[in-house]
Design a protein around this motif. Structure first.
Motif, PDB file in Angstrom:
ATOM      1  N   ASN A  44      -2.630  -1.900  -6.053  1.00  0.00           N
ATOM      2  CA  ASN A  44      -1.554  -0.941  -5.775  1.00  0.00           C
ATOM      3  C   ASN A  44      -1.668   0.193  -6.786  1.00  0.00           C
ATOM      4  O   ASN A  44      -2.195   0.007  -7.885  1.00  0.00           O
ATOM      5  CB  ASN A  44      -0.195  -1.612  -5.919  1.00  0.00           C
TER       6      ASN A  44
ATOM      7  N   ASN B 261       3.234  -1.958  -2.152  1.00  0.00           N
ATOM      8  CA  ASN B 261       2.080  -2.739  -1.720  1.00  0.00           C
ATOM      9  C   ASN B 261       1.137  -1.878  -0.881  1.00  0.00           C
ATOM     10  O   ASN B 261       1.503  -1.405   0.185  1.00  0.00           O
ATOM     11  CB  ASN B 261       2.589  -3.938  -0.904  1.00  0.00           C
TER      12      ASN B 261
ATOM     13  N   THR C 131       2.501   2.511   5.511  1.00  0.00           N
ATOM     14  CA  THR C 131       3.670   2.976   6.232  1.00  0.00           C
ATOM     15  C   THR C 131       3.283   4.187   7.074  1.00  0.00           C
ATOM     16  O   THR C 131       2.774   5.172   6.548  1.00  0.00           O
ATOM     17  CB  THR C 131       4.787   3.356   5.239  1.00  0.00           C
TER      18      THR C 131
ATOM     19  N   LYS D  65      -1.493  -2.706   0.636  1.00  0.00           N
ATOM     20  CA  LYS D  65      -1.988  -3.409   1.831  1.00  0.00           C
ATOM     21  C   LYS D  65      -1.063  -3.130   3.029  1.00  0.00           C
ATOM     22  O   LYS D  65      -1.471  -3.169   4.170  1.00  0.00           O
ATOM     23  CB  LYS D  65      -1.995  -4.924   1.518  1.00  0.00           C
ATOM     24  N   GLN D  66       0.185  -2.830   2.679  1.00  0.00           N
ATOM     25  CA  GLN D  66       1.196  -2.524   3.694  1.00  0.00           C
ATOM     26  C   GLN D  66       1.292  -1.002   3.818  1.00  0.00           C
ATOM     27  O   GLN D  66       1.870  -0.337   2.978  1.00  0.00           O
ATOM     28  CB  GLN D  66       2.538  -3.096   3.238  1.00  0.00           C
TER      29      GLN D  66
ATOM     30  N   PRO E 285       5.536   0.033  10.163  1.00  0.00           N
ATOM     31  CA  PRO E 285       4.762  -0.577   9.087  1.00  0.00           C
ATOM     32  C   PRO E 285       3.458  -1.140   9.650  1.00  0.00           C
ATOM     33  O   PRO E 285       3.409  -1.555  10.813  1.00  0.00           O
ATOM     34  CB  PRO E 285       5.670  -1.699   8.583  1.00  0.00           C
ATOM     35  N   MET E 286       2.412  -1.139   8.865  1.00  0.00           N
ATOM     36  CA  MET E 286       1.168  -1.767   9.315  1.00  0.00           C
ATOM     37  C   MET E 286       0.534  -2.578   8.190  1.00  0.00           C
ATOM     38  O   MET E 286       0.315  -2.069   7.094  1.00  0.00           O
ATOM     39  CB  MET E 286       0.152  -0.730   9.780  1.00  0.00           C
ATOM     40  N   GLU E 287       0.255  -3.823   8.486  1.00  0.00           N
ATOM     41  CA  GLU E 287      -0.447  -4.694   7.541  1.00  0.00           C
ATOM     42  C   GLU E 287      -1.937  -4.437   7.733  1.00  0.00           C
ATOM     43  O   GLU E 287      -2.481  -4.657   8.815  1.00  0.00           O
ATOM     44  CB  GLU E 287      -0.098  -6.163   7.863  1.00  0.00           C
ATOM     45  N   THR E 288      -2.602  -3.929   6.696  1.00  0.00           N
ATOM     46  CA  THR E 288      -4.012  -3.587   6.837  1.00  0.00           C
ATOM     47  C   THR E 288      -4.886  -4.826   6.673  1.00  0.00           C
ATOM     48  O   THR E 288      -4.443  -5.853   6.154  1.00  0.00           O
ATOM     49  CB  THR E 288      -4.441  -2.562   5.772  1.00  0.00           C
TER      50      THR E 288
END
Ligand SMILES: *[C@@H]1O[C@H](CO)[C@@H](O)[C@H](O)[C@H]1NC(C)=O
Length: 335
Positions: free
Chosen positions: A259, A233, A238, A235-236, A249-252
């Motif tokens: 993807n 993903n 690392t 959007k996620q 982890p960072m949720e953008t």
């Protein structure tokens, strides 16, 4: 086909795209490096049916103006060719004028046989145009392909994930450091909060604060005795902080983009990671849009899709290289 795209950008909006095309030197899964205004292209898979890699070394002199239809590549393979043929490797600049190449498939120049040796490191001196095999200490990690190596300001090179060579390959989850400052020394890192899944065909970008941003790529899982390979993903994001060996982890936020794997990434001086190309799944479905920007200067990273005004439409690509030279992102070769 050989393509160079020059994407001139002003902060976030791209103003110009120039497509350069010529019919020679076609390849993918090569490596590139920018040293002293010269863009080096090394190895790769010639796009013919023979799959033996290439030992080509050539460069584009960016100080001189060049003909966009037929950029004058300086081919130094005859005198400075790689001592074997290579593809699916990764490279980084070390000690100012060295191009360090790690991993990938290699084949003997003479016999054309796949090289089953353990050595995974080759060093090209861009000043002397000579190759050496660095003497290393410590335990080297298993040789691998389809990973991205990335270095910090102190010549520590980080090698994460990737895929084992050979049949029924293992996919890796480990992180290794090669200290290239005074000697080449391997070290396996004990990481905190590491992803449990393996990863390949991602991009790795080192930020000035020592955080590596891993974007996209694909992973593999075994479920009900069948093997599933899927894109991660995007959007996620690392993040790996090299200062304390910890993953975050960072949720953008921002725009949604597909993807992808086998894309490219460059970092601008103002903290924007520009990705290009990439595809999904075994049928290599084009990831859309080709060009996207991840702003890492905000506390939550943000995706955006720039408006491009262009004379030519660059094709979607995978397994190309991208390098930033001044205000230009130069995308070379690929499939
Ligand atoms: C490349 O060669 C030059 C001249 O011998 C030397 O000064 C330089 O340190 C070498 N670079 C690397 C990365 O080994």
């Amino acid at each position: 086909m050989f393509y160079v795209f020059l994407l001139q950008f002003f902060v976030i909006s791209f103003s110009l795209t120039i497509l350069v095309e010529s019919a020679t030197n076609a390849r993918y899964a090569h490596v590139s490096a920018l040293i002293n205004d010269q863009l080096f292209i090394i190895g790769g898979q010639p796009t013919s049916f023979q799959l033996k890699g290439s030992n080509d070394v050539f460069y584009l002199d960016l100080k001189k103006s060049f003909n966009l239809q037929d950029p004058s590549l300086v081919d130094i393979t005859r005198t400075s060719g790689m001592p074997l043929t290579i593809s699916w490797a990764s490279s980084t600049v070390v000690n100012k004028d060295g191009i360090l190449i790690y991993g990938g498939y290699t084949w003997s120049l003479n016999s054309g046989n796949l090289d089953n040796g353990d050595n995974a490191l080759y060093l090209f001196n861009a000043t002397t145009k000579q190759w050496t095999i660095p003497t290393v200490s410590g335990a080297p990690p298993p040789k691998r392909r389809e990973m991205k190596i990335v270095s910090d300001n102190n010549e520590n090179i980080f090698i994460y994930g990737g895929i084992q060579l050979g049949e029924n390959p293992q996919w890796y989850t480990d992180m290794n450091i090669l200290d290239a400052q005074s000697e080449f020394r391997w070290e396996l890192i004990q990481m905190k909060n590491s992803p449990t899944y393996p990863r390949a065909d991602y991009t790795a970008t080192m930020l000035p604060n020592g955080v590596i941003v891993y974007i996209g790529g694909r992973t593999r899982a075994v479920r009900d005795a069948s093997i599933l390979e899927t894109e991660l993903n995007i959007k996620q994001i690392t993040l790996y902080d090299t200062k304390d060996a910890t993953w975050y982890p960072m949720e953008t936020s921002g725009e949604l983009i597909d993807n992808r794997n086998s894309h490219s990434a460059v970092l601008t001086p103002d903290g924007k990671i520009i990705i290009y190309g990439g595809a999904q799944g075994p049928n290599l479905i084009t990831a859309s849009p080709s060009l996207a920007i991840l702003d890492t200067s905000t506390s939550v990273y943000t995706w955006s899709v720039p408006t491009i005004s262009s004379q030519f439409s660059p094709p979607p690509l995978i397994l190309h290289t991208a390098d930033l030279y001044g205000d230009y992102m130069i995308v070379a070769f690929g499939q």
